[in-house]
Design a protein around this motif. Structure first.
Motif: not given
Length: 335
Positions: A38, A42, A293, A305
């Motif tokens: 992640a 992000f 996310a 996400a």
């Protein structure tokens, strides 16, 4: 000629790197490969410039700030902490509200709201990096503070400030705050306050404001005052493997995550993260991408996400950033 060739090659490398970064940030849900973090997808600024009246300075300019500065570095933070002039870090009031928002908010539809609280004795400026990142992704971020930062009256104060700005024709936020998409968040004692607020606010939401609704909680290494059994909205608990203040095996698991029976819940324990990592500089907090996310998932329904939290092949479970990741039966049932 060789100089021109070198320059052309260097430019090509820059363009290639920029394209790769852009590709990650704009990746479609089906393009995210298992094992992708992640953080890599992000943890970067969003598309919006950020506006705020908040001014920060190096924390070590005051005695209290110097103590905070030494503490965060003692626990391994990479960057120097930033502070506002809120007492005892300066001579301004120790009680107040800081607001961050997309600078182009006049061109946007209503945007979701994050009510965030810092840790006990923390200065609100220490969360400037997180607030700016979230605002750049299209959120209004309101940080209420009073130096103690421990109880649900602070999220209430932040909500009141957001509503006032939303209704004030002279405010840049006039008519732009989507109160129906409010996320409660906090770090340490402020995380406990956000859990308290998540239990208290939904039953009286219509009394507070007809538009108001809580859609989720982001509890970062939260204090012990919140109880999971009282929470009825999706909640993400972020912990740190090297956090000895709020260890993953203590209350955050036993009477917060483990007792969240009435709503989807996730808990993720990040490798190398201490209790003070959330106030480190850009890119240094290893769960900041996961936080983005989560916010984009609950507030915008972002499909990329969503892949990290929902479905049989949810990606956060295999994210190497984390020592352990779990979700409860309610989250497991989401499709």
């Amino acid at each position: 000629m060789r100089s021109l060739t070198r320059r052309a090659c260097a430019l090509s490398v820059v363009v290639l790197v920029a394209a790769l970064v852009s590709g990650l940030s704009n990746a479609r849900a089906e393009d995210i490969a298992p094992g992708t973090t992640a953080q890599s997808v992000f943890d970067q600024p969003g598309p919006h410039p950020v506006a705020t009246p908040v001014v920060t300075n190096p924390c070590q300019e005051s005695v209290a700030g110097m103590i905070a500065h030494l503490t965060v570095h003692l626990f391994g933070n990479r960057d120097d902490a930033r502070c506002t002039q809120a007492f005892p870090y300066g001579l301004q009031s120790p009680v107040g509200v800081n607001t961050y928002y997309p600078a182009d908010i006049a061109e946007l539809d209503k945007v979701p709201l994050i009510l965030f609280e810092g840790g006990i004795t923390a200065n609100p400026g220490m969360y400037d990096t997180l607030a700016r990142q979230w605002a750049s992704h299209g959120f209004v971020v309101v940080i209420a503070y009073d130096f103690v930062n421990s109880l649900a009256y602070l999220p209430a104060a932040g909500l009141a400030a957001a509503i006032v700005q939303h209704r004030d024709p002279g405010s840049p936020l006039f008519g732009k705050v989507d109160l129906s998409r409010t996320v409660l968040g906090g770090h340490s004692a402020g995380g406990g306050a956000s859990l308290q607020a998540a239990a208290l606010f939904p039953p009286i939401a219509e009394v507070i404001d007809p538009e108001f609704a809580v859609i989720g909680v982001l509890a970062i290494e939260p204090g012990p005052v919140g109880v999971g059994a009282l929470i009825g909205v999706p909640t993400l608990f972020l912990t740190g493997y090297n956090d000895f203040v709020v260890p993953d095996f203590a209350w955050v698991r036993w009477w917060q995550y483990n007792l969240t029976f009435h709503a989807p819940a996730w808990i993720a324990n990040a490798r190398g993260v201490t209790h003070f990592s959330p106030v480190d500089g850009p890119g240094a907090y290893r769960s900041s991408g996961t936080a983005v996310a989560w916010l984009k998932y609950v507030a915008f329904g972002d499909e990329t996400a969503r892949r990290f939290f929902v479905g049989p092949d949810w990606l956060l479970r295999s994210d190497p950033t984390y020592y352990s990741v779990e979700r409860n039966p309610q989250a497991d049932a989401l499709r």
